[in-house]
Design an enzyme around this catalytic site. Structure first.
Site, mmCIF file in Angstrom:
data_model
loop_
_atom_site.group_PDB
_atom_site.id
_atom_site.type_symbol
_atom_site.label_atom_id
_atom_site.label_comp_id
_atom_site.label_asym_id
_atom_site.label_seq_id
_atom_site.Cartn_x
_atom_site.Cartn_y
_atom_site.Cartn_z
ATOM 1 C CE1 TYR A 91 -2.597 -3.217 2.097
ATOM 2 C CE2 TYR A 91 -3.676 -2.317 0.330
ATOM 3 C CZ TYR A 91 -3.627 -3.141 1.108
ATOM 4 O OH TYR A 91 -4.536 -4.311 0.867
ATOM 5 C CE1 TYR A 465 -8.561 -4.057 3.081
ATOM 6 C CE2 TYR A 465 -8.260 -2.985 5.044
ATOM 7 C CZ TYR A 465 -7.734 -3.667 3.949
ATOM 8 O OH TYR A 465 -6.508 -4.594 4.553
ATOM 9 N NE ARG A 466 -4.115 -1.088 4.430
ATOM 10 C CZ ARG A 466 -3.655 -1.932 5.014
ATOM 11 N NH1 ARG A 466 -4.299 -3.068 5.521
ATOM 12 N NH2 ARG A 466 -2.452 -1.784 5.594
HETATM 13 C C1 LIG Z 1 2.612 -10.134 1.882
HETATM 14 C C2 LIG Z 1 1.894 -9.164 2.734
HETATM 15 C C3 LIG Z 1 1.004 -9.605 3.538
HETATM 16 C C4 LIG Z 1 0.080 -8.765 4.105
HETATM 17 N N1 LIG Z 1 -0.868 -9.109 5.180
HETATM 18 C C5 LIG Z 1 -1.776 -8.072 5.787
HETATM 19 C C6 LIG Z 1 -2.556 -8.662 6.526
HETATM 20 O O1 LIG Z 1 -2.877 -9.795 6.869
HETATM 21 N N2 LIG Z 1 -3.474 -7.675 7.250
HETATM 22 C C7 LIG Z 1 -3.081 -6.533 7.243
HETATM 23 O O2 LIG Z 1 -3.871 -5.798 7.970
HETATM 24 N N3 LIG Z 1 -2.276 -6.065 6.212
HETATM 25 C C8 LIG Z 1 -1.416 -6.771 5.582
HETATM 26 N N4 LIG Z 1 -0.515 -6.220 4.676
HETATM 27 C C9 LIG Z 1 -0.316 -4.887 4.574
HETATM 28 C C10 LIG Z 1 0.800 -4.173 5.492
HETATM 29 O O3 LIG Z 1 1.927 -4.764 5.404
HETATM 30 C C11 LIG Z 1 0.287 -4.155 6.933
HETATM 31 O O4 LIG Z 1 -1.039 -3.658 7.056
HETATM 32 C C12 LIG Z 1 1.071 -3.435 7.863
HETATM 33 O O5 LIG Z 1 0.900 -3.496 9.225
HETATM 34 C C13 LIG Z 1 0.953 -1.875 7.748
HETATM 35 O O6 LIG Z 1 2.183 -1.201 7.873
HETATM 36 P P1 LIG Z 1 2.686 -0.702 9.253
HETATM 37 O O7 LIG Z 1 1.616 -1.452 10.138
HETATM 38 O O8 LIG Z 1 3.727 -0.614 9.558
HETATM 39 O O9 LIG Z 1 1.853 0.839 9.191
HETATM 40 P P2 LIG Z 1 2.682 2.247 9.051
HETATM 41 O O10 LIG Z 1 3.221 1.791 7.850
HETATM 42 O O11 LIG Z 1 3.310 2.572 10.070
HETATM 43 O O12 LIG Z 1 1.461 3.220 9.011
HETATM 44 C C14 LIG Z 1 0.447 3.011 7.911
HETATM 45 C C15 LIG Z 1 -0.274 4.471 7.422
HETATM 46 O O13 LIG Z 1 -0.720 4.872 8.658
HETATM 47 C C16 LIG Z 1 -0.664 6.251 9.077
HETATM 48 N N5 LIG Z 1 -0.095 6.308 10.375
HETATM 49 C C17 LIG Z 1 0.778 5.205 11.036
HETATM 50 N N6 LIG Z 1 1.304 5.657 12.184
HETATM 51 C C18 LIG Z 1 0.506 6.912 12.218
HETATM 52 C C19 LIG Z 1 0.544 7.585 13.392
HETATM 53 N N7 LIG Z 1 1.194 7.173 14.712
HETATM 54 N N8 LIG Z 1 -0.218 8.656 13.168
HETATM 55 C C20 LIG Z 1 -0.876 8.931 12.213
HETATM 56 N N9 LIG Z 1 -0.808 8.385 11.139
HETATM 57 C C21 LIG Z 1 -0.273 7.286 11.137
HETATM 58 C C22 LIG Z 1 0.230 6.734 7.902
HETATM 59 O O14 LIG Z 1 -0.449 7.369 6.982
HETATM 60 C C23 LIG Z 1 0.970 5.405 7.444
HETATM 61 O O15 LIG Z 1 0.851 5.652 5.833
HETATM 62 C C24 LIG Z 1 0.394 -7.157 4.079
HETATM 63 C C25 LIG Z 1 1.325 -6.843 3.139
HETATM 64 C C26 LIG Z 1 1.918 -7.786 2.443
HETATM 65 C C27 LIG Z 1 3.214 -7.367 1.723
#
Ligand SMILES: Cc1cc2nc3c(=O)[nH]c(=O)nc-3n(C[C@H](O)[C@H](O)[C@H](O)COP(=O)(O)OP(=O)(O)OC[C@H]3O[C@@H](n4cnc5c(N)ncnc54)[C@H](O)[C@@H]3O)c2cc1C
Ligand SMILES: Cc1cc2nc3c(=O)[nH]c(=O)nc-3n(C[C@H](O)[C@H](O)[C@H](O)COP(=O)(O)OP(=O)(O)OC[C@H]3O[C@@H](n4cnc5c(N)ncnc54)[C@H](O)[C@@H]3O)c2cc1C
Lengths: 519, 519
Positions: A91, A465-466
């Site tokens: 994403y 949803y996203r």
């Molecule tokens: C192989 C694969 C499998 C995946 N499986 C899943 C799954 O099972 N379920 C799922 O949900 N996702 C999945 N994902 C998507 C993703 O990797 C995850 O959702 C991951 O947890 C999101 O990144 P993050 O938690 O590090 O969030 P971040 O990258 O930290 O944040 C995401 C966004 O939220 C906002 N943000 C974050 N922190 C803050 C803050 N403190 N204040 C304000 N805004 C903020 C920002 O706009 C940021 O861009 C998958 C991806 C891949 C590649």
């Protein structure tokens, strides 16, 4: 390679801002040069290299520093992009919406402030990843589970703010957040729910407050910086029974979801039941190259071979039951009668040496792990983006949607690689478009495919949803009920809460007035 | 008695406005005279007669008329008070926050727009009461349950907007709402969630939208008029096992909640487990006058007699199990081991001729009924207000809170009449202060008692989840974390969404700027 500066800010102003930032967080937590900044690239971007690159990154260690950082960037109207752990792969990963933003990297704020065994919750900071929280719980001998996204390094806050989901019964992370602390653009700190009550000990036990609920407003938006969040954690159930059912024909999808809906609406299957297609499932244990080195989608015979080799079905259904064995037993009977009524269904409770099965079993019992990542090896040098329409778990609809999307993928020379997640009453359909980034044409048609799908889905009444940074605007435009009244509301609130438009501009297509392009 | 006009509006301006309103809805749906306006009195008000009386009432039949009504009252800055079914008894009933408001009575908008058997939801208008929805479902042969508040005439929307709760597993009405249509003060119509997507068929199946969630913002607030709301309905479970456990000593409360917490956090008891005190329970089948005609709280011997006569305990615990019999059986064992481990506990699965037991059994299986109303007969001519602090289900805390509150009641010559509701992780404590409205002193000390309790609760870190009109400001002042930053936020949004401050001014202590009194 010349250095990137934020749009509409000249280099010298930018440097002064950088110094002031350095004064706040210390020099070594302001990142400027090429190597550490590469950590903020979207390694899987559907765009050519060079887009969405940050100009700098700043890593605060707490709320005060965030307030001061916001004061600085407000003063210079320098847009920041907030990340918690920055693993939003598929994403956009940690990348900013546009090149030139300064990364507001909250990874240093990685305290697990409180774990409450009695009420089953944790209060965490944005830098806390599932893996870290998981280890912390094991360290303190807690019996609480987490609900991790597939990648273990995902952030508890980041994922929840993204309406992320997991595979235990606590799968809907937004629903499980309880209370958040938000730093508004002007530095004011707001606590939601009972947090607003001084000295309240019930901030994380109830969402209720005598007044409106604001938590939803700070998710998937850019109205504030979330610095603390409460998350409910599932107590370890008496026992756990994962299962996997393989279905032989693609058309089984319809029957699968007719029965799943009842099982979910009646909460027989408490976690996100997921129907994983053949290739997604196979990609965890083997690579495409093993079976076929031609172009375009795999011919059915190869698919049949993959299925036979790895004892897989066209759909590989994962779910789990939790609770006391007799309850599990009883519910299993209901599940079995329902899901095994589809001809050709084969149930598996234990698959030897099957990494795909292993990582799901672990996810469904709240054990973070990295294995889902190995699906990236399906095509070497793995670029990929997720198309995630949301809909209702109805058989005919799921099948229609699957056929449409599969047809589009094949037209563009892609295999359909996807999974259907069923929440309580809704269904996430996640299409993983995989391309070899090194292959120019392939990357281009992945991009076109995605755009096409967004429009066709909206046509059919499906919203995502996203989504990936690159498509946030296009998707915002699909929410045009009542002339996009909702987005008007976004902008009105955006203007009042972030007059300078410095908070993650463009997030979900919500732009500050200055950057709104008129039609 | 002279006619009441809104504050700061002279009589002639008011009449012109009334005519314009009549032009919108028709003369017979604008109410001016004494009798029909009496229907908007708070029959149980803790205040003397004559306060919180509306100046007029207008009853629109749809969204357009609301838009036009809002245009009119915006033009003349006439405050309106929005009600759905207007049965908010104990919290002000249909009465407006201040005398002079025009009632925006949405009772005529009582369509059940859609009932979806497959996904288990209903889309309703504000005038739809639990009883009506219930009958509609039975009429169409639906297998879906509703989750009614105790009074059957409560509104599905009104109650949810009040964060109301019921006694089935779908007890938390706010959590169960999915999608709403809101008319903003300026007449713009916003749909939340997938409703924002044109032609979406998934408005009620998912809360998710690619963007922030706003539903929470329009609850217990005055930022808009909710004209449609989706509500999830529980499919009828295979079977249902209500139970009641009586506990002999008041101190059992501690043990009760130590075990309840685990039972709720682990979701063994899926619905709101409630511990009803002796008098609340007795008041459904008898009256105080039967046992004691002295003043002040009943002496313990009388309580013991009431308990003996009606086979009650000091605490009368209600809960229910749902699902397949074997699951119920298994869970009952867990519940039994836990709750019956308290000495003197007596379990009841069937109480002959016990109206209190009957109405709870019905509530817990989603059958609306009026019986809880007969508790009003406990003291003739029944005035009463509810003090509803929210906290965590911990034994020691519940007991401390109970003793404190009981002590206060007795000091003011009241019996403690209350119940403890345990949600998922939180605990609603509902104190019902009953007074004979005809008895001046008694009404006054009910008023003083309530105020005192609010402050002491806030001191101890308890907030109410909702309250009576008369105490909304006082309660708003208790949310002063960070100098009431939350309420600043309320006001900033209020000013931008309802610049003229005509939408239910004072709701939850959220006033338009013009009516904000400086400290
Ligand atoms: C192989 C694969 C499998 C995946 N499986 C899943 C799954 O099972 N379920 C799922 O949900 N996702 C999945 N994902 C998507 C993703 O990797 C995850 O959702 C991951 O947890 C999101 O990144 P993050 O938690 O590090 O969030 P971040 O990258 O930290 O944040 C995401 C966004 O939220 C906002 N943000 C974050 N922190 C803050 C803050 N403190 N204040 C304000 N805004 C903020 C920002 O706009 C940021 O861009 C998958 C991806 C891949 C590649
Ligand atoms: C004996 C007794 C037992 C009770 N038991 C319960 C119980 O078990 N559970 C419970 O939850 N409550 C209970 N109550 C409290 C109350 O009666 C119910 O909550 C009742 O459902 C609320 O009234 P209503 O639904 O008619 O809402 P309304 O009176 O229609 O609305 C309540 C408020 O919401 C706002 N509002 C309503 N409709 C709209 C709209 N369309 N747009 C904008 N704002 C709007 C208004 O500010 C209004 O004042 C009880 C009360 C008594 C006396």
């Amino acid at each position: 390679m010349s250095r990137i500066v934020p749009q509409g800010v000249d280099a010298s102003t930018f440097n002064k801002a950088l110094d002031e930032l350095a004064a706040v967080v210390g020099k070594q937590w302001v990142f400027l040069d090429e190597l550490p900044l590469s950590a903020y690239r979207d390694a899987y971007s559907p765009l050519a290299d060079g887009e969405m690159l940050p100009s700098a990154a700043v890593a605060p260690d707490g709320v005060e520093q965030i307030q001061k950082i916001l004061a600085v960037v407000n003063a210079y109207k320098i847009p920041v992009w907030t990340i918690g752990t920055g693993r939003n792969f598929a994403y956009g990963g940690p990348a900013p919406r546009k090149s030139g933003y300064v990364m507001l990297d909250l990874r240093r704020m990685n305290r697990v402030i409180e774990v409450n065994e009695k009420y089953g919750y944790a209060l965490v900071e944005p830098g806390v990843s599932y893996m870290q929280l998981y280890r912390h719980l094991r360290q303190i001998g807690s019996k609480l589970w987490i609900d991790p996204a597939a990648p273990a390094w995902g952030g508890v806050i980041g994922n929840a703010l993204e309406h992320g989901a997991g595979y235990t019964p606590y799968g809907d992370h937004f629903v499980m957040q309880c209370g958040m602390e938000v730093v508004l653009a002007d530095g004011e700190i707001v606590r939601t729910g009972q947090g607003a009550l001084a000295g309240s000990k019930h901030w994380q036990v109830t969402k209720h407050v005598a007044g409106p609920h604001f938590d939803g407003m700070f998710t998937q938006s850019n109205f504030g910086v979330v610095t603390k969040m409460g998350i409910w954690l599932m107590p370890e159930p008496p026992s756990y029974k994962p299962f996997m059912i393989t279905y032989q024909k693609e058309e089984d999808l319809e029957a699968i979801f007719e029965v799943t809906r009842a099982l979910k609406v009646n909460q027989i299957i408490p976690n996100a039941a997921v129907a994983v297609d053949l290739l997604w499932e196979a990609s965890a244990k083997t690579t495409r190259r093993h079976y076929y080195d031609g172009k375009g989608p795999l011919p059915p015979s190869i698919r049949a071979k993959i299925a036979a080799d790895h004892d897989l079905g066209m759909w590989n259904y994962y779910g789990a039951l939790y609770g006391p064995p007799p309850v599990i037993e009883n519910n299993w009977k209901v599940v079995e009668d329902a899901l095994m009524s589809i001809p050709g269904a084969k149930v598996h409770f234990d698959r030897k040496n099957d990494p795909a099965w292993d990582y799901r079993v672990r996810l469904m019992r709240g054990e973070p792990n990295m294995t889902e990542f190995s699906i990236m090896n399906w095509i070497g040098g793995g670029g990929h983006i997720n198309f995630s329409p949301i809909s209702a778990p109805s058989g005919s609809e799921a099948l229609a949607q699957y056929k449409l999307i599969k047809q589009r993928c094949n037209d563009h020379g892609f295999d359909y690689i996807g999974e259907f997640l069923v929440g309580w009453r809704d269904m996430h359909h996640i299409l993983m478009i995989m391309y070899d980034r090194a292959d120019e044409t392939m990357r281009k048609s992945a991009y076109d495919l995605f755009g096409l799908l967004v429009d066709e889905a909206a046509e059919a009444g499906f919203g995502e949803y996203r989504t990936h940074l690159a498509f946030m605007d296009q998707i915002a435009r699909t929410y045009k009920h009542n002339d996009g009244a909702l987005w008007d509301l976004h902008h009105r609130l955006k203007d009042v809460l972030d007059p300078n438009g410095i908070l993650s501009p463009g997030k979900q297509g919500i732009w500050p007035k200055a950057m709104r392009t008129s039609a």
